[in-house]
Design a protein around this motif. Structure first.
Motif, PDB file in Angstrom:
ATOM      1  N   ILE A  82      15.762  99.490  19.076  1.00  0.00           N
ATOM      2  CA  ILE A  82      14.925  99.168  20.237  1.00  0.00           C
ATOM      3  C   ILE A  82      15.766  99.119  21.503  1.00  0.00           C
ATOM      4  O   ILE A  82      15.380  99.649  22.557  1.00  0.00           O
ATOM      5  CB  ILE A  82      14.205  97.823  20.012  1.00  0.00           C
ATOM      6  CG1 ILE A  82      13.170  97.956  18.891  1.00  0.00           C
ATOM      7  CG2 ILE A  82      13.538  97.339  21.299  1.00  0.00           C
ATOM      8  CD1 ILE A  82      12.558  96.647  18.460  1.00  0.00           C
ATOM      9  N   PHE A  83      16.947  98.491  21.412  1.00  0.00           N
ATOM     10  CA  PHE A  83      17.838  98.429  22.568  1.00  0.00           C
ATOM     11  C   PHE A  83      18.271  99.822  23.012  1.00  0.00           C
ATOM     12  O   PHE A  83      18.301 100.131  24.210  1.00  0.00           O
ATOM     13  CB  PHE A  83      19.061  97.586  22.228  1.00  0.00           C
ATOM     14  CG  PHE A  83      20.130  97.624  23.277  1.00  0.00           C
ATOM     15  CD1 PHE A  83      19.883  97.160  24.567  1.00  0.00           C
ATOM     16  CD2 PHE A  83      21.396  98.125  22.987  1.00  0.00           C
ATOM     17  CE1 PHE A  83      20.870  97.201  25.542  1.00  0.00           C
ATOM     18  CE2 PHE A  83      22.387  98.162  23.949  1.00  0.00           C
ATOM     19  CZ  PHE A  83      22.124  97.707  25.235  1.00  0.00           C
ATOM     20  N   SER A  84      18.582 100.685  22.058  1.00  0.00           N
ATOM     21  CA  SER A  84      19.021 102.039  22.385  1.00  0.00           C
ATOM     22  C   SER A  84      17.946 102.809  23.138  1.00  0.00           C
ATOM     23  O   SER A  84      18.243 103.528  24.097  1.00  0.00           O
ATOM     24  CB  SER A  84      19.386 102.801  21.100  1.00  0.00           C
ATOM     25  OG  SER A  84      20.428 102.152  20.403  1.00  0.00           O
ATOM     26  N   THR A  85      16.692 102.636  22.699  1.00  0.00           N
ATOM     27  CA  THR A  85      15.587 103.410  23.276  1.00  0.00           C
ATOM     28  C   THR A  85      15.052 102.805  24.555  1.00  0.00           C
ATOM     29  O   THR A  85      15.000 103.460  25.606  1.00  0.00           O
ATOM     30  CB  THR A  85      14.447 103.538  22.253  1.00  0.00           C
ATOM     31  OG1 THR A  85      14.959 104.066  21.025  1.00  0.00           O
ATOM     32  CG2 THR A  85      13.346 104.437  22.780  1.00  0.00           C
ATOM     33  N   PHE A  86      14.641 101.544  24.491  1.00  0.00           N
ATOM     34  CA  PHE A  86      13.962 100.925  25.637  1.00  0.00           C
ATOM     35  C   PHE A  86      14.913 100.200  26.582  1.00  0.00           C
ATOM     36  O   PHE A  86      14.519  99.793  27.678  1.00  0.00           O
ATOM     37  CB  PHE A  86      12.889  99.953  25.133  1.00  0.00           C
ATOM     38  CG  PHE A  86      11.822 100.624  24.325  1.00  0.00           C
ATOM     39  CD1 PHE A  86      10.825 101.366  24.942  1.00  0.00           C
ATOM     40  CD2 PHE A  86      11.827 100.541  22.944  1.00  0.00           C
ATOM     41  CE1 PHE A  86       9.843 102.005  24.200  1.00  0.00           C
ATOM     42  CE2 PHE A  86      10.856 101.180  22.186  1.00  0.00           C
ATOM     43  CZ  PHE A  86       9.862 101.916  22.816  1.00  0.00           C
ATOM     44  N   GLY A  87      16.148 100.025  26.149  1.00  0.00           N
ATOM     45  CA  GLY A  87      17.139  99.411  27.025  1.00  0.00           C
ATOM     46  C   GLY A  87      18.079 100.445  27.598  1.00  0.00           C
ATOM     47  O   GLY A  87      18.059 100.744  28.788  1.00  0.00           O
ATOM     48  N   MET A  88      18.892 101.071  26.735  1.00  0.00           N
ATOM     49  CA  MET A  88      19.937 101.974  27.196  1.00  0.00           C
ATOM     50  C   MET A  88      19.377 103.258  27.799  1.00  0.00           C
ATOM     51  O   MET A  88      19.737 103.640  28.922  1.00  0.00           O
ATOM     52  CB  MET A  88      20.884 102.294  26.042  1.00  0.00           C
ATOM     53  CG  MET A  88      22.139 103.033  26.465  1.00  0.00           C
ATOM     54  SD  MET A  88      23.204 102.089  27.574  1.00  0.00           S
ATOM     55  CE  MET A  88      23.959 100.917  26.433  1.00  0.00           C
ATOM     56  N   VAL A  89      18.502 103.964  27.073  1.00  0.00           N
ATOM     57  CA  VAL A  89      17.955 105.210  27.602  1.00  0.00           C
ATOM     58  C   VAL A  89      17.180 104.956  28.891  1.00  0.00           C
ATOM     59  O   VAL A  89      17.327 105.683  29.879  1.00  0.00           O
ATOM     60  CB  VAL A  89      17.049 105.896  26.558  1.00  0.00           C
ATOM     61  CG1 VAL A  89      16.325 107.090  27.186  1.00  0.00           C
ATOM     62  CG2 VAL A  89      17.866 106.372  25.368  1.00  0.00           C
ATOM     63  N   THR A 178      18.870  93.694  30.030  1.00  0.00           N
ATOM     64  CA  THR A 178      19.525  92.391  30.084  1.00  0.00           C
ATOM     65  C   THR A 178      19.000  91.432  29.012  1.00  0.00           C
ATOM     66  O   THR A 178      19.773  90.750  28.343  1.00  0.00           O
ATOM     67  CB  THR A 178      19.311  91.747  31.464  1.00  0.00           C
ATOM     68  OG1 THR A 178      19.814  92.623  32.471  1.00  0.00           O
ATOM     69  CG2 THR A 178      20.017  90.402  31.564  1.00  0.00           C
ATOM     70  N   ILE A 179      17.688  91.417  28.847  1.00  0.00           N
ATOM     71  CA  ILE A 179      17.050  90.421  27.993  1.00  0.00           C
ATOM     72  C   ILE A 179      17.054  90.821  26.518  1.00  0.00           C
ATOM     73  O   ILE A 179      17.352  90.012  25.642  1.00  0.00           O
ATOM     74  CB  ILE A 179      15.602  90.175  28.463  1.00  0.00           C
ATOM     75  CG1 ILE A 179      15.600  89.579  29.881  1.00  0.00           C
ATOM     76  CG2 ILE A 179      14.858  89.263  27.486  1.00  0.00           C
ATOM     77  CD1 ILE A 179      14.238  89.598  30.532  1.00  0.00           C
ATOM     78  N   GLN A 180      16.713  92.074  26.232  1.00  0.00           N
ATOM     79  CA  GLN A 180      16.449  92.482  24.849  1.00  0.00           C
ATOM     80  C   GLN A 180      17.629  92.289  23.895  1.00  0.00           C
ATOM     81  O   GLN A 180      17.454  91.823  22.769  1.00  0.00           O
ATOM     82  CB  GLN A 180      15.971  93.940  24.840  1.00  0.00           C
ATOM     83  CG  GLN A 180      15.335  94.379  23.522  1.00  0.00           C
ATOM     84  CD  GLN A 180      16.376  94.801  22.502  1.00  0.00           C
ATOM     85  OE1 GLN A 180      17.443  95.305  22.862  1.00  0.00           O
ATOM     86  NE2 GLN A 180      16.078  94.593  21.219  1.00  0.00           N
ATOM     87  N   PRO A 181      18.878  92.619  24.291  1.00  0.00           N
ATOM     88  CA  PRO A 181      19.962  92.525  23.303  1.00  0.00           C
ATOM     89  C   PRO A 181      20.668  91.177  23.244  1.00  0.00           C
ATOM     90  O   PRO A 181      21.751  91.081  22.660  1.00  0.00           O
ATOM     91  CB  PRO A 181      20.933  93.611  23.790  1.00  0.00           C
ATOM     92  CG  PRO A 181      20.802  93.554  25.275  1.00  0.00           C
ATOM     93  CD  PRO A 181      19.346  93.252  25.535  1.00  0.00           C
ATOM     94  N   VAL A 182      20.090  90.140  23.843  1.00  0.00           N
ATOM     95  CA  VAL A 182      20.776  88.845  23.887  1.00  0.00           C
ATOM     96  C   VAL A 182      21.134  88.348  22.489  1.00  0.00           C
ATOM     97  O   VAL A 182      22.266  87.903  22.236  1.00  0.00           O
ATOM     98  CB  VAL A 182      19.914  87.802  24.635  1.00  0.00           C
ATOM     99  CG1 VAL A 182      20.474  86.405  24.415  1.00  0.00           C
ATOM    100  CG2 VAL A 182      19.875  88.113  26.121  1.00  0.00           C
ATOM    101  N   GLN A 183      20.189  88.421  21.555  1.00  0.00           N
ATOM    102  CA  GLN A 183      20.459  87.933  20.203  1.00  0.00           C
ATOM    103  C   GLN A 183      21.517  88.780  19.503  1.00  0.00           C
ATOM    104  O   GLN A 183      22.368  88.253  18.781  1.00  0.00           O
ATOM    105  CB  GLN A 183      19.155  87.920  19.384  1.00  0.00           C
ATOM    106  CG  GLN A 183      18.093  86.971  19.926  1.00  0.00           C
ATOM    107  CD  GLN A 183      18.595  85.546  20.021  1.00  0.00           C
ATOM    108  OE1 GLN A 183      19.318  85.061  19.134  1.00  0.00           O
ATOM    109  NE2 GLN A 183      18.233  84.860  21.091  1.00  0.00           N
TER     110      GLN A 183
END
Length: 315
Positions: A82-89, A178-183
């Motif tokens: 999810i981080f790769s798609t909706f965060g990084m990309v 910023t928010i999604q990968p905190v955990q």
């Protein structure tokens, strides 16, 4: 070894250098788009694949690497995907596309409104009113953005509607990033999360683009700018920024990195002749102050997200 209680001058220099390198990276991208005709989609794809591979190698071969452990649990696998798609990309594409529609300085400043969306998210999630300094930060961010895109006029924009839209989408993407990968960043190191996130994001983007077609004019200048974006705009600043955290701490490093939009503006004006008026500089100053106010906040709920962002930060 230096630590946060005994900060070294080298730590400050490394954090500032990383910020300047990230700022110059955006200007190199503008150069590739405007002067060499390189496609933003092509640049995003190969930047993520190549730089992601290098960052991932750094994560795998570093001492006490946890790069392989991230695939041990289904929860972690879903979170990194999810981080790769909706965060990084998302943060990569919206930022570079915003540059292609405006310029590196404007796009970088607009993206730096992102922390305001982080504050808004936690205000809604935790059902609490913002603190006074957060209200001030919001007012400064809105004022800075208004000055940047209108020069103080209520009648017309000084940038295109598309540039404004993608700039704000870039800020929202930054908030998600910023928010999604905190955990994940609480369980795994920043090199592991960022390395896998960029590498997987690049592979995903390969499926949605046509990266095999070499767009634009490729000469010495093109190769140098592209190499800068990969090495001095991604891998090296990421590494030295992480090293600075051990010396000066995440909060101080975050404050120093707020000079990134200033460096992007200065280089864009000096190198590419971008016109930056007094209103643009004032708007930039307001946005930088916004980041400073939010970074210095002592509220414990919010800082993990902002600190996690700075630890896994890649431009």
């Amino acid at each position: 070894m230096q630590n946060q209680n005994n900060p070294s001058a080298l730590g400050y220099i490394m954090a500032l250098s990383a910020a300047v390198m990230w700022g110059v990276s955006g200007t190199c991208a503008q150069y590739l788009f405007e002067e060499k005709g390189v496609s933003p989609s092509w640049l995003v794809c190969w930047r993520m694949v190549i730089a992601g591979s290098l960052l991932l190698a750094f994560a795998i071969f570093r001492k006490n690497s946890d790069a392989r452990l991230i695939w041990g649990k289904k929860r972690d696998i879903w979170e990194i995907l999810i981080f790769s798609t909706f965060g990084m990309v998302a943060v990569q594409f919206t930022y570079f596309y915003s540059i292609s529609l405006s310029n590196a300085a404007t796009a970088t400043v607009l993206q730096y409104v992102g922390p305001v969306f982080v504050v808004g998210f936690y205000a809604v999630k935790l059902r609490r009113l913002p603190k006074p300094n957060e209200y001030i930060a919001l007012a400064l961010a809105l004022t800075g953005t208004f000055l940047l895109v209108t020069h103080g006029s209520f009648e017309a924009l000084v940038i295109s509607e598309g540039a404004l839209l993608w700039g704000l989408l870039s800020a929202i993407s930054l908030a998600v990033y910023t928010i999604q990968p905190v955990q994940l960043l609480r369980r795994f190191s920043a090199p592991t999360v960022t390395g896998w996130g960029m590498f997987i994001g690049g592979l995903i983007y390969l499926l949605a683009s046509n990266p095999w077609y070499l767009s634009g004019t490729w000469d010495v200048g093109t190769f140098l700018a592209f190499a800068y974006i990969i090495l001095l705009g991604t891998v090296i600043p990421f590494s030295i920024f992480l090293a600075s955290l051990n010396s000066i701490g995440a909060q101080t490093a975050s404050l120093l990195c707020s000079v990134e939009p200033l460096s992007a503006a200065l280089v864009a004006v000096a190198w590419l002749g971008v016109t930056f008026t007094a209103m643009d500089w004032l708007g930039t100053f307001f946005v930088v102050i916004t980041v400073g106010l939010l970074t210095m906040s002592k509220r414990p709920v919010k800082l993990p997200a902002l600190r996690a962002f700075w630890k896994g930060k890649v431009r």
